[in-house]
Design an enzyme around this catalytic site. Structure first.
Site, PDB file in Angstrom:
ATOM      1  N   ASP A 147       0.838  -1.196   0.000  1.00 38.94           N
ATOM      2  CA  ASP A 147       0.000   0.000   0.000  1.00 38.94           C
ATOM      3  C   ASP A 147       0.884   1.261   0.000  1.00 38.94           C
ATOM      4  O   ASP A 147       2.117   1.178  -0.006  1.00 38.94           O
ATOM      5  CB  ASP A 147      -0.905  -0.036   1.239  1.00 38.94           C
ATOM      6  CG  ASP A 147      -2.270   0.590   0.993  1.00 38.94           C
ATOM      7  OD1 ASP A 147      -2.396   1.444   0.087  1.00 38.94           O
ATOM      8  OD2 ASP A 147      -3.222   0.234   1.727  1.00 38.94           O
ATOM      9  N   TRP A 166      -8.105  12.404  -2.590  1.00 41.00           N
ATOM     10  CA  TRP A 166      -7.164  12.377  -1.480  1.00 41.00           C
ATOM     11  C   TRP A 166      -6.569  13.743  -1.175  1.00 41.00           C
ATOM     12  O   TRP A 166      -5.829  13.896  -0.196  1.00 41.00           O
ATOM     13  CB  TRP A 166      -6.027  11.403  -1.796  1.00 41.00           C
ATOM     14  CG  TRP A 166      -6.412   9.976  -1.703  1.00 41.00           C
ATOM     15  CD1 TRP A 166      -7.334   9.311  -2.464  1.00 41.00           C
ATOM     16  CD2 TRP A 166      -5.879   9.008  -0.806  1.00 41.00           C
ATOM     17  NE1 TRP A 166      -7.406   7.993  -2.104  1.00 41.00           N
ATOM     18  CE2 TRP A 166      -6.519   7.780  -1.080  1.00 41.00           C
ATOM     19  CE3 TRP A 166      -4.914   9.061   0.199  1.00 41.00           C
ATOM     20  CZ2 TRP A 166      -6.233   6.620  -0.371  1.00 41.00           C
ATOM     21  CZ3 TRP A 166      -4.628   7.893   0.892  1.00 41.00           C
ATOM     22  CH2 TRP A 166      -5.290   6.692   0.613  1.00 41.00           C
ATOM     23  N   GLY A 167      -6.818  14.712  -2.020  1.00 35.86           N
ATOM     24  CA  GLY A 167      -6.184  16.012  -1.871  1.00 35.86           C
ATOM     25  C   GLY A 167      -5.502  16.406  -3.161  1.00 35.86           C
ATOM     26  O   GLY A 167      -5.695  15.773  -4.207  1.00 35.86           O
ATOM     27  N   GLU A 187       2.554  12.513 -10.569  1.00 37.89           N
ATOM     28  CA  GLU A 187       3.540  11.446 -10.374  1.00 37.89           C
ATOM     29  C   GLU A 187       3.318  10.682  -9.083  1.00 37.89           C
ATOM     30  O   GLU A 187       3.827   9.576  -8.921  1.00 37.89           O
ATOM     31  CB  GLU A 187       4.952  12.035 -10.384  1.00 37.89           C
ATOM     32  CG  GLU A 187       5.410  12.554 -11.728  1.00 37.89           C
ATOM     33  CD  GLU A 187       4.898  13.970 -12.007  1.00 37.89           C
ATOM     34  OE1 GLU A 187       4.246  14.552 -11.103  1.00 37.89           O
ATOM     35  OE2 GLU A 187       5.132  14.487 -13.110  1.00 37.89           O
ATOM     36  N   ASP A 230      -9.635   3.230  -3.856  1.00 35.49           N
ATOM     37  CA  ASP A 230     -10.428   2.060  -3.470  1.00 35.49           C
ATOM     38  C   ASP A 230     -11.801   2.096  -4.127  1.00 35.49           C
ATOM     39  O   ASP A 230     -12.419   3.155  -4.279  1.00 35.49           O
ATOM     40  CB  ASP A 230     -10.612   2.014  -1.953  1.00 35.49           C
ATOM     41  CG  ASP A 230      -9.318   1.733  -1.212  1.00 35.49           C
ATOM     42  OD1 ASP A 230      -8.285   1.520  -1.867  1.00 35.49           O
ATOM     43  OD2 ASP A 230      -9.339   1.739   0.029  1.00 35.49           O
TER      44      ASP A 230
END
Length: 394
Positions: A153, A197-198, A203, A225
C-alpha cells in the site's frame, strides 16, 4: 452487461506491450484470483476466520475455479508491528501460532497465501504498519514465512511524501532478491488520487502507476479504493473501471491493470455484480473476492464460478479489453482471445433496459458467418455479422 464470444478464423491483433522485466517465469502469467480480507472482514480478523474462509474456498469449488490466494490485508500485524529484533510480527492474540504457521495451514489446503504492508515508514495513526527503511528485511521475512503474494500500500508512503516510483521499484527489487529465492506476486497498490485524497502531483497518484509498474509488478492499482469496508456501490465500480481502462497497452501476460476487488452483496444488486464481473473479465483484471464468501447467495456464487466468463479473464493472451466506438450510456467493449475468438461486453450504464448492437466488422472480425456464445446463459446462436442483445439497466 451481457458478455458474448464471437468465433472467427482470425484473431484480432494483440497489443505490442514489452516483455516484463527479468527472465524468471512470472508467478502470475494470467490474472491471479483469490480472496482478500479487507472489505468483508475489515481489519480485526483472526487466524481461525481466515482458515475457515480457506476451507470454504476449497469446499465450495471456488479454489478449483482459480480463487486460490488467501490474502491478508492490513490488520494482521501487532499493535507494535515491529519487534525488538527489527522484524515484523503478527498480533499474538489473533494469530497465536504466528504468521508462518498460518501460511503453512493455507498451503496444507492446496491454496496460496498473500500478505500486506505499506511502502512508507510506519507512522502510527496513518497506517497499521510500514516497511520504509526495512524493504529487504521485510521481503526476506515474508518469503521465509512462506507467503506467495504481497500487497504493498501507500498510505504511509504518501504521508511521508515519498516518490512512489522510487519506493515501489526498491520494494520490487527486494522481493525479487529475497533470501529464500521465493517467487512472490507483487500487487502494487497506490490508491492516492486527486481530488479524492487532496491535491497531489500526477507522479504521486494511482493514475500514474502505469508508467512504471508494468516493469516491476504483476499488478498495479489504477485508481482509489472501489468502496469502503462493507460497502461497494455500482457507481464506484464504473468509476474504477473507467480509470482502469485508460492504458490497456501496457498490460499483458504477467502484468495486469488492477481496478480493485470484486464486491458481491456489499451494496450492489445481483445484476450490478454480474456487470462488474463482466467488466473485470473483459479488462483482464485480477479477480479477488472482497466479500466474506461464506455469506454469499447461490446467485453470487454462480457468477463467480461461471466457466465461460472465467475463461475470458484467464485467456493466455492477457490482452486488456478496449471500448469499440464512443463512450456513452450504452457501450461495446472487446477483448481478443488466444483461440481467435473475441469476447464482447455490451454495457448498459443507464437506469432503463436498452438494446445494444455491434457488428463483426467493428470488432475487427473477418468472415460471413459467426457463432455467438452468451457466456452468462450458455445460449449459442448464428450471426451473419451483427451481435445484438437487450441489456437490463446497470
Amino acid at each position: 452487461a451481457a458478455t458474448g464470444l464471437a468465433g472467427t478464423a482470425s484473431a484480432a491483433p494483440a497489443t505490442n506491450a514489452a516483455p516484463a522485466a527479468g527472465t524468471a517465469p512470472s508467478p502470475s502469467p494470467t490474472p491471479y484470483q483469490g480472496w482478500n480480507t479487507y472489505y468483508g472482514l475489515g481489519g480485526d480478523f483472526t487466524a481461525d476466520e481466515v482458515l475457515d474462509v480457506a476451507d470454504f474456498l476449497v469446499s465450495s469449488g471456488l479454489a478449483d475455479a482459480g480463487y486460490d490466494i488467501v490474502w491478508l490485508d492490513g490488520g494482521w500485524q501487532a499493535d507494535v508491528p515491529r519487534g525488538d529484533d527489527g522484524l515484523l510480527q503478527g498480533d499474538a492474540e489473533r494469530f497465536p501460532d504466528g504468521m508462518a504457521a498460518l501460511a503453512d495451514e493455507i498451503h496444507d489446503r492446496g491454496l496460496r497465501a498473500g500478505i500486506y504492508t505499506d511502502a512508507g515508514p510506519y507512522i502510527p495513526g496513518t497506517c497499521g504498519l510500514g516497511s520504509g527503511g526495512h524493504y529487504q528485511t521485510d521481503a526476506d521475512t515474508f518469503a521465509a514465512w512462506g507467503y506467495d503474494a504481497v500487497k504493498v500500500d501507500f498510505l504511509c508512503g504518501i504521508t511521508a511524501d515519498l516518490d512512489p516510483q522510487e519506493a515501489f521499484t526498491e520494494f520490487a527489487q527486494a522481493l525479487r532478491n529475497n533470501s529464500s529465492g521465493r517467487s512472490m506476486i507483487f500487487n502494487l497498490c497506490n490508491p492516492v488520487t486527486s481530488p479524492d485524497w487532496g491535491d497531489y502531483p500526477q507522479e504521486q497518484q494511482s493514475t500514474w502507476s502505469w508508467t512504471y509498474a508494468p516493469d516491476i509488478a504483476e499488478s498495479w492499482r489504477t485508481y482509489t479504493d472501489v468502496g469502503f469496508v462493507g460497502q461497494i456501490q455500482f457507481k464506484d465500480v464504473l468509476r474504477n473501471f473507467d480509470a482502469n481502462a485508460r492504458h490497456p497497452e501496457v498490460a499483458g501476460p504477467g502484468r495486469f491493470s488492477d481496478p480493485d476487488y470484486l464486491g458481491p452483496e456489499l451494496g450492489m444488486t445481483t445484476e450490478e455484480f454480474r456487470t462488474q464481473m463482466s467488466l473485470w473479465t473483459v479488462a483482464a483484471a485480477p479477480l479477488v473476492i472482497s466479500s466474506d464468501p461464506r455469506t454469499l447467495s447461490q446467485e453470487s456464487m454462480d457468477i463467480l464460478l461461471d466457466e465461460d466468463v472465467l475463461a475470458i479473464d484467464q485467456d493466455r493472451l492477457g490482452v486488456q479489453g478496449t471500448r469499440v466506438g464512443p463512450a456513452g450510456t450504452t457501450e461495446t467493449w472487446t477483448k481478443p482471445l488466444a483461440d481467435g475468438s473475441v469476447a464482447v461486453a455490451l454495457l448498459n450504464r443507464g437506469d432503463r433496459a436498452a438494446e445494444i448492437a455491434t457488428t463483426a466488422r467493428d470488432l475487427g472480425l473477418r468472415g460471413r458467418s459467426f457463432e455467438v456464445l452468451d457466456a452468462w446463459t450458455d445460449a449459442r446462436t448464428q450471426s451473419s455479422g451483427t451481435i445484438r442483445a437487450a441489456v437490463p439497466a446497470h
